[in-house]
Motif scaffolding. Structure first.
Motif, short mmCIF file in Angstrom:
data_model
loop_
_atom_site.label_atom_id
_atom_site.label_comp_id
_atom_site.label_asym_id
_atom_site.label_seq_id
_atom_site.Cartn_x
_atom_site.Cartn_y
_atom_site.Cartn_z
N GLU A 57 0.84 -1.20 0.00
CA GLU A 57 0.00 0.00 0.00
C GLU A 57 0.87 1.24 0.00
N ALA A 58 2.05 1.11 0.62
CA ALA A 58 3.03 2.20 0.64
C ALA A 58 4.40 1.61 0.93
N ILE A 59 5.43 2.21 0.33
CA ILE A 59 6.82 1.86 0.61
C ILE A 59 7.56 3.18 0.80
N ALA A 60 8.19 3.34 1.94
CA ALA A 60 8.83 4.62 2.23
C ALA A 60 10.07 4.40 3.11
N PRO A 61 11.06 5.30 2.99
CA PRO A 61 12.23 5.21 3.88
C PRO A 61 11.81 5.39 5.34
N GLU A 62 12.56 4.79 6.23
CA GLU A 62 12.28 4.94 7.65
C GLU A 62 12.38 6.41 8.04
N GLY A 63 11.43 6.86 8.82
CA GLY A 63 11.40 8.26 9.23
C GLY A 63 10.51 9.11 8.35
N ALA A 64 10.24 8.65 7.12
CA ALA A 64 9.37 9.40 6.21
C ALA A 64 8.02 8.71 6.03
N ALA A 65 7.89 7.50 6.59
CA ALA A 65 6.66 6.73 6.40
C ALA A 65 5.54 7.24 7.29
#
Length: 304
Positions: A57-65
């Motif tokens: 559903e979403a893939i994001a760098p740690e801290g930006a998720a």
């Protein structure tokens, strides 16, 4: 936070499910994923999605998720061996050039780059051996193609617009601030072209650089003190420049002025090929210490 690539229109969500909200075949549930922000980390996420049968559903760098209310979140550690396995396995579903384009898409720093890459790979797998790279009727394929056109232009400009300054210890230094993370793409060009000299190309925006020591080119990072200087002032302090560097710059400016033909000046065309945002790092665009004067006509000199 990553920026949307300039010039590209907003695209429809690449995570949209089938009609009625159904999951694509082969997936049991949707989930969110976080990773360390590296390309190997993203490849590790792709493998985890397939292993867990979870549609991202979403893939994001740690801290930006951003967390979801109803979906689970998985933090995926980077596994270089597994990432290499995924990278090599992609060649079973797409040609080498298409695979390289996925890496360039990652370097674009678009906020939806991870989902674009996952969706592109998923389309390639579903195509059962057919090359999808020219299926421009698909939004994902078309978007990846447009991103790569922009990366190609930025890479070409960096190869043309880098200007080095020589330091006292013989190191040639250049600062750049490209729209995309193109340092990995220009490393081979500068390694081959300037193989006989030590050089450093520093990306101010991303705080890392390429360093060539006459043997190999490495990616280097800097401590916070160096980053603060790079972020706020000139590219290299005058105290560490070679004493001949000002002369080199004057000579280059003189050459630029002499080959220029004032009668054929076309500002609009010039800015299209050399956008103004690059001028701050171009020696020929800096203020002149001495005004340019055309060489006197030989006949007139002789007559005088």
């Amino acid at each position: 936070m990553a920026r949307r690539a300039p010039g590209l229109p907003a695209q429809p969500s690449v995570t949209s499910l089938r009609a009625g909200g159904a999951l694509p075949l082969g997936f049991d549930a949707a989930a969110r994923f976080t990773y360390d922000g590296s390309f190997d980390g993203l490849l590790s996420v792709l493998l985890t999605c397939w292993q867990l049968r979870r549609w991202p559903e979403a893939i994001a760098p740690e801290g930006a998720a951003q967390g979801g209310l109803f979906s689970e979140t998985h933090s995926v550690p980077t596994d270089e061996a597994q990432a290499r396995r995924v990278w090599e396995g992609l060649l079973r579903h797409m040609p080498g050039e298409a695979r390289t384009n996925l890496y360039k898409t990652f370097l674009s720093e678009r906020p939806d780059r991870e989902l674009l890459i996952f969706r592109y790979v998923q389309l390639a797998i579903q195509a059962a051996g057919q090359d999808i790279s020219e299926n421009f009727a698909d939004d994902t394929v078309r978007t990846v193609a447009e991103i790569n056109k922009q990366l190609f232009r930025e890479k070409h400009r960096m190869e043309a617009f880098v200007r080095f300054e020589r330091t006292q210890d013989g190191l040639f230094h250049a600062s750049i601030e490209p729209d995309f993370d193109v340092l990995p793409l220009i490393a081979e060009h500068f390694t081959k072209r300037y193989a006989d000299q030590r050089w450093l190309i520093f990306d101010r925006r991303r705080r890392y650089g390429l360093y060539y020591d006459l043997q190999r080119t490495d990616v280097v990072s800097f401590d916070r003190a160096v980053e603060a200087v790079a972020a706020g002032g000139s590219a290299v302090s005058a105290a560490v420049l070679d004493e001949r560097e000002p002369l080199f710059q004057v000579l280059w400016q003189a050459y630029f002025d002499h080959v220029n033909i004032p009668e054929r000046k076309n500002v609009k065309l010039h800015r299209r090929h050399m956008p103004k945002r690059y001028w701050r790092y171009l020696t020929e665009k800096q203020p002149r210490e001495r005004q340019f004067r055309p060489i006197a006509n030989k006949n007139n000199t002789a007559a005088g």
